[in-house]
Design an enzyme around this catalytic site. Structure first.
Site, PDB file in Angstrom:
ATOM      1  N   SER A  87      29.433  57.816  -5.139  1.00 47.50           N
ATOM      2  CA  SER A  87      28.948  56.697  -5.966  1.00 47.50           C
ATOM      3  C   SER A  87      27.444  56.472  -5.872  1.00 47.50           C
ATOM      4  O   SER A  87      26.926  56.248  -4.783  1.00 47.50           O
ATOM      5  CB  SER A  87      29.605  55.391  -5.516  1.00 47.50           C
ATOM      6  OG  SER A  87      30.946  55.561  -5.249  1.00 47.50           O
ATOM      7  N   HIS A 111      29.985  57.400 -11.418  1.00 45.30           N
ATOM      8  CA  HIS A 111      30.305  58.770 -11.014  1.00 45.30           C
ATOM      9  C   HIS A 111      30.098  59.699 -12.195  1.00 45.30           C
ATOM     10  O   HIS A 111      30.981  59.866 -13.018  1.00 45.30           O
ATOM     11  CB  HIS A 111      31.764  58.872 -10.566  1.00 45.30           C
ATOM     12  CG  HIS A 111      32.075  58.025  -9.397  1.00 45.30           C
ATOM     13  ND1 HIS A 111      31.895  58.443  -8.109  1.00 45.30           N
ATOM     14  CD2 HIS A 111      32.529  56.754  -9.314  1.00 45.30           C
ATOM     15  CE1 HIS A 111      32.231  57.477  -7.292  1.00 45.30           C
ATOM     16  NE2 HIS A 111      32.622  56.440  -7.997  1.00 45.30           N
ATOM     17  N   HIS A 156      38.837  60.396  -7.588  1.00 42.35           N
ATOM     18  CA  HIS A 156      39.424  59.711  -6.434  1.00 42.35           C
ATOM     19  C   HIS A 156      40.932  59.637  -6.584  1.00 42.35           C
ATOM     20  O   HIS A 156      41.468  59.578  -7.695  1.00 42.35           O
ATOM     21  CB  HIS A 156      38.878  58.282  -6.341  1.00 42.35           C
ATOM     22  CG  HIS A 156      37.399  58.207  -6.168  1.00 42.35           C
ATOM     23  ND1 HIS A 156      36.544  58.298  -7.232  1.00 42.35           N
ATOM     24  CD2 HIS A 156      36.639  58.060  -5.061  1.00 42.35           C
ATOM     25  CE1 HIS A 156      35.298  58.209  -6.782  1.00 42.35           C
ATOM     26  NE2 HIS A 156      35.325  58.063  -5.469  1.00 42.35           N
ATOM     27  N   TYR A 170      42.502  57.007  -5.992  1.00 46.46           N
ATOM     28  CA  TYR A 170      42.825  55.698  -6.593  1.00 46.46           C
ATOM     29  C   TYR A 170      42.813  55.722  -8.119  1.00 46.46           C
ATOM     30  O   TYR A 170      43.332  54.819  -8.759  1.00 46.46           O
ATOM     31  CB  TYR A 170      41.894  54.584  -6.067  1.00 46.46           C
ATOM     32  CG  TYR A 170      40.430  54.676  -6.419  1.00 46.46           C
ATOM     33  CD1 TYR A 170      39.955  54.518  -7.713  1.00 46.46           C
ATOM     34  CD2 TYR A 170      39.482  54.878  -5.409  1.00 46.46           C
ATOM     35  CE1 TYR A 170      38.613  54.583  -8.018  1.00 46.46           C
ATOM     36  CE2 TYR A 170      38.131  54.944  -5.698  1.00 46.46           C
ATOM     37  CZ  TYR A 170      37.697  54.803  -6.998  1.00 46.46           C
ATOM     38  OH  TYR A 170      36.369  54.867  -7.285  1.00 46.46           O
ATOM     39  N   GLU A 171      42.206  56.756  -8.695  1.00 44.36           N
ATOM     40  CA  GLU A 171      42.219  56.856 -10.162  1.00 44.36           C
ATOM     41  C   GLU A 171      43.584  57.298 -10.672  1.00 44.36           C
ATOM     42  O   GLU A 171      43.822  57.334 -11.885  1.00 44.36           O
ATOM     43  CB  GLU A 171      41.162  57.855 -10.637  1.00 44.36           C
ATOM     44  CG  GLU A 171      39.730  57.390 -10.401  1.00 44.36           C
ATOM     45  CD  GLU A 171      38.710  58.450 -10.770  1.00 44.36           C
ATOM     46  OE1 GLU A 171      38.610  58.776 -11.958  1.00 44.36           O
ATOM     47  OE2 GLU A 171      38.033  58.959  -9.862  1.00 44.36           O
ATOM     48  N   ALA A 177      30.306  56.100  -0.294  1.00 48.13           N
ATOM     49  CA  ALA A 177      29.930  54.708  -0.087  1.00 48.13           C
ATOM     50  C   ALA A 177      31.055  54.083   0.736  1.00 48.13           C
ATOM     51  O   ALA A 177      32.222  54.392   0.513  1.00 48.13           O
ATOM     52  CB  ALA A 177      29.821  54.000  -1.431  1.00 48.13           C
ATOM     53  N   MET A 193      37.469  54.884   0.183  1.00 45.67           N
ATOM     54  CA  MET A 193      38.636  55.353  -0.585  1.00 45.67           C
ATOM     55  C   MET A 193      38.488  56.809  -0.998  1.00 45.67           C
ATOM     56  O   MET A 193      39.025  57.223  -2.018  1.00 45.67           O
ATOM     57  CB  MET A 193      38.794  54.493  -1.846  1.00 45.67           C
ATOM     58  CG  MET A 193      38.876  53.007  -1.593  1.00 45.67           C
ATOM     59  SD  MET A 193      38.914  52.125  -3.165  1.00 45.67           S
ATOM     60  CE  MET A 193      38.600  50.449  -2.624  1.00 45.67           C
ATOM     61  N   SER A 194      37.738  57.571  -0.214  1.00 40.77           N
ATOM     62  CA  SER A 194      37.518  58.969  -0.628  1.00 40.77           C
ATOM     63  C   SER A 194      37.418  59.872   0.596  1.00 40.77           C
ATOM     64  O   SER A 194      37.839  59.508   1.688  1.00 40.77           O
ATOM     65  CB  SER A 194      36.235  59.064  -1.456  1.00 40.77           C
ATOM     66  OG  SER A 194      35.099  58.819  -0.649  1.00 40.77           O
ATOM     67  N   ASN A 251      28.345  47.555   1.770  1.00 43.80           N
ATOM     68  CA  ASN A 251      28.779  46.141   1.856  1.00 43.80           C
ATOM     69  C   ASN A 251      29.433  45.903   3.198  1.00 43.80           C
ATOM     70  O   ASN A 251      29.857  46.847   3.867  1.00 43.80           O
ATOM     71  CB  ASN A 251      29.796  45.831   0.739  1.00 43.80           C
ATOM     72  CG  ASN A 251      31.011  46.738   0.833  1.00 43.80           C
ATOM     73  OD1 ASN A 251      30.942  47.916   0.473  1.00 43.80           O
ATOM     74  ND2 ASN A 251      32.102  46.211   1.348  1.00 43.80           N
ATOM     75  N   HIS A 262      32.505  45.674  -7.034  1.00 44.31           N
ATOM     76  CA  HIS A 262      32.205  47.088  -7.285  1.00 44.31           C
ATOM     77  C   HIS A 262      30.748  47.238  -7.729  1.00 44.31           C
ATOM     78  O   HIS A 262      30.061  48.189  -7.357  1.00 44.31           O
ATOM     79  CB  HIS A 262      33.166  47.623  -8.359  1.00 44.31           C
ATOM     80  CG  HIS A 262      32.966  49.070  -8.683  1.00 44.31           C
ATOM     81  ND1 HIS A 262      33.127  50.077  -7.754  1.00 44.31           N
ATOM     82  CD2 HIS A 262      32.582  49.686  -9.838  1.00 44.31           C
ATOM     83  CE1 HIS A 262      32.862  51.246  -8.323  1.00 44.31           C
ATOM     84  NE2 HIS A 262      32.540  51.028  -9.582  1.00 44.31           N
TER      85      HIS A 262
HETATM   86  N1  HPA Z   1      36.340  49.105   1.119  1.00 41.04           N
HETATM   87  C1  HPA Z   1      36.826  50.239   0.592  1.00 41.04           C
HETATM   88  N2  HPA Z   1      36.065  51.125  -0.044  1.00 41.04           N
HETATM   89  C2  HPA Z   1      34.764  50.850  -0.152  1.00 41.04           C
HETATM   90  C3  HPA Z   1      34.198  49.684   0.372  1.00 41.04           C
HETATM   91  C4  HPA Z   1      35.030  48.755   1.041  1.00 41.04           C
HETATM   92  O1  HPA Z   1      34.603  47.696   1.545  1.00 41.04           O
HETATM   93  N3  HPA Z   1      32.867  49.738   0.085  1.00 41.04           N
HETATM   94  C5  HPA Z   1      32.651  50.890  -0.584  1.00 41.04           C
HETATM   95  N4  HPA Z   1      33.796  51.585  -0.729  1.00 41.04           N
END
Ligand code: HPA
Length: 274
Positions: free
Chosen positions: A38, A69, A91, A93-94, A121, A213-214, A237, A249
């Protein structure tokens, strides 16, 4: 019952098709592969003599549907080192299967990649991590409840899933550049929701320093193909419940874009030393 297995292209047939299509476009094989997560597409812009192929123009290549992306393969050089970069990735999650998520790693392996640098990220689970920090991944915890080697019966040792040699190299490089590099454990969840505060607390107790998540599927597949891995997380974050504000996001993408020059400088210098 009719045997349909011969009519469904196997992963190998798909790989041959994709690799053949790529070999018509790119000029050379690359020992080093890079996956830019990302907001990290900046490095791909610096590759010299680039050949760019959009994921959607490659047969069988999974195409990302998420903002931030850009999906393209960039093949070229940096300091006379030939590179194969994926600018963007898909990903789990997609909604893609593990097999689809790791397909690009199999393509890299077929194109001669021996080392892959994977960036992502991540949210800070460790109390002292801050947005903008860069962390070299020391180890991971797979909480995606799936595994790309399921069905392949490859019993791969993951004791050093993230090469100690490459981690040392990253540390020396960061020290030389005056970049503070932390070392941490990455927990991968399937998403696409962010975590609850209780989940983050549990992850911290279980030894995680950051959450995302990757990366984990690609790392497992890379190890099974003998590719050495360097994983770098950019903290975008503070994880849920720790920073006192909701996660967004948009913020994740913005922080990764702001931190991207630091990570790009580190990766560029590292490439000279691998
Ligand atoms: N959680 C999950 N995936 C992420 C986060 C998070 O806080 N930040 C960036 N990708």
């Amino acid at each position: 019952m009719k045997n349909i297995s011969k009519e469904i292209p196997s992963v190998n047939e798909k790989l041959i098709e994709t690799v053949t299509a790529l070999k018509h476009r790119i000029h050379h094989l690359s020992k080093i592969g890079i996956i830019l997560g990302s907001g990290l597409a900046g490095l791909a812009e610096e590759i010299e003599n680039p050949v760019r192929v959009r994921f959607e123009d490659l047969p069988n290549f999974p195409v990302s549907s998420v903002d931030g992306h850009r999906g393209e393969v960039v093949s070229g050089n940096l300091f006379d080192v030939s590179l194969f970069a994926l600018s963007g990735r898909v990903h789990y999650y997609e909604g893609y299967s593990m097999q689809q998520v790791v397909f690009p790693i199999q393509v890299m392996a077929a194109l001669g990649t021996k080392t892959v640098i994977i960036t992502n990220a991540a949210g800070a689970v460790h109390e002292s991590y801050k947005p903008g920090d860069i962390v070299v991944i020391r180890d991971h915890i797979n909480f995606m409840w799936d595994n790309p080697l399921r069905g392949l019966n490859r019993f791969v040792d993951l004791t050093e899933a993230y090469s100690g040699h490459l981690r040392d190299l990253a540390k020396t490089t960061a020290d030389n550049l005056g970049i503070k590099l932390r070392s941490g454990v990455y927990a991968a969840l399937s998403g696409s929701s962010y975590e609850t505060p209780a989940e983050i607390k549990a992850l911290r107790r279980m030894g995680a320093d950051m959450v995302g998540m990757s990366t984990v599927p690609e790392v497992i597949m890379a190890n099974s193909l003998g590719i050495k891995v360097l994983g770098l997380s950019m903290i975008t974050n503070i994880a849920a419940g720790m920073g006192g504000k909701p996660l967004s996001h948009k913020e994740v993408i913005e922080t990764s874009q702001n931190t991207s020059p630091k990570l790009t400088a580190l990766v560029k210098d590292l490439i000279k030393r691998i």
